[in-house]
Design a protein around this motif. Structure first.
Motif, PDB file in Angstrom:
ATOM      1  N   PHE A   1       0.824  -1.205   0.000  1.00 24.94           N
ATOM      2  CA  PHE A   1       0.000   0.000   0.000  1.00 24.94           C
ATOM      3  C   PHE A   1       0.860   1.258   0.000  1.00 24.94           C
TER       4      PHE A   1
ATOM      5  N   PHE B   1      -5.808   3.695  -1.695  1.00 25.75           N
ATOM      6  CA  PHE B   1      -4.674   3.002  -1.078  1.00 25.75           C
ATOM      7  C   PHE B   1      -4.404   3.537   0.323  1.00 25.75           C
TER       8      PHE B   1
ATOM      9  N   PHE C   1      -4.370   1.341   3.569  1.00 30.84           N
ATOM     10  CA  PHE C   1      -3.171   1.368   4.405  1.00 30.84           C
ATOM     11  C   PHE C   1      -3.554   1.634   5.852  1.00 30.84           C
TER      12      PHE C   1
ATOM     13  N   VAL D   1      -4.870  -9.270   0.895  1.00 34.37           N
ATOM     14  CA  VAL D   1      -4.515  -8.077   0.130  1.00 34.37           C
ATOM     15  C   VAL D   1      -4.582  -8.337  -1.374  1.00 34.37           C
TER      16      VAL D   1
END
Length: 161
Positions: A12, A55, A59, A134
Motif C-alpha cells: 500500500f 490506497f 493502508f 490483500v
C-alpha cells in the motif's frame, strides 16, 4: 523490477507513492496546458488521486489491524528503500519526452505508456504479496488500471483515425 515478498502495508505504501507521482505528473501537465490536453490531464490526475486515496484508506485500515507490526513502515530508511524500489519504474523523473504535452496524441501516448508500466509494477507486486487478503484488493485496483489503459488506448485510436 520488483522481486521481493511484500506485506500489505508495504504494498500500500509503494502504491500510494506511485499514485502520488502520477497525480503530480498529470496535474503539473494540466497546469501548463490548455483545452483538450488540459481536460485529459485533469481527468487523469483525478483518477490517480482517487487511487491514492483508496490506497491510503486501505493502508490506514491495515495498519490499525496490525498496530504492533506496522511502526517500521514509518522508518525513514524503510520509506527510502520502498521508494527506491519504484524509482523511475513508471514516471521517469530524469527523462521525460520534451513533446509530451505538445498535442493530445503525444499526451495520450505517454499516458498510455505510464498506465501500462503501472500495470506491470502492480502485477509484480500482486505476485509478491505475502498476505492473501490483500491480493483481492490489488486485483481490483489492477482491473481499474487496465480500464484506464483501455480508455486511453481508445481515445488515442479515435485521435489517430
Amino acid at each position: 523490477m520488483i522481486n521481493n515478498t511484500f506485506s500489505g502495508l508495504e504494498m500500500f505504501k509503494i502504491a500510494m507513492q506511485m499514485e502520488e507521482e502520477g497525480y503530480n505528473f498529470y496535474i503539473n501537465g494540466a497546469n501548463h496546458t490548455k483545452g483538450k490536453i488540459k481536460e485529459f490531464l485533469s481527468f487523469a490526475a483525478s483518477q490517480e488521486f482517487i487511487h491514492r486515496e483508496k490506497f491510503k484508506k486501505l493502508f490506514d485500515e491495515s495498519r490499525t489491524n496490525k498496530e504492533m507490526d506496522s511502526e517500521y513502515i514509518f522508518n525513514p530508511d524503510v520509506t527510502k528503500y520502498l521508494s527506491n524500489l519504484i524509482e523511475n519504474q513508471v514516471f521517469d523523473k530524469q527523462e521525460k519526452p520534451r513533446d509530451v504535452f505538445t498535442d493530445l496524441k503525444s499526451t495520450l501516448t505517454y499516458a498510455l505508456k505510464m498506465e501500462e508500466l503501472t500495470i506491470i509494477v502492480y502485477t509484480k507486486m500482486y505476485e509478491s504479496i505475502s498476505e492473501n487478503d490483500v491480493t483481492e484488493i490489488l486485483s481490483s485496483i489492477l482491473e481499474e488500471e487496465k480500464a484506464h489503459a483501455a480508455y486511453f488506448s481508445k481515445l488515442l485510436k479515435e485521435i489517430i483515425a
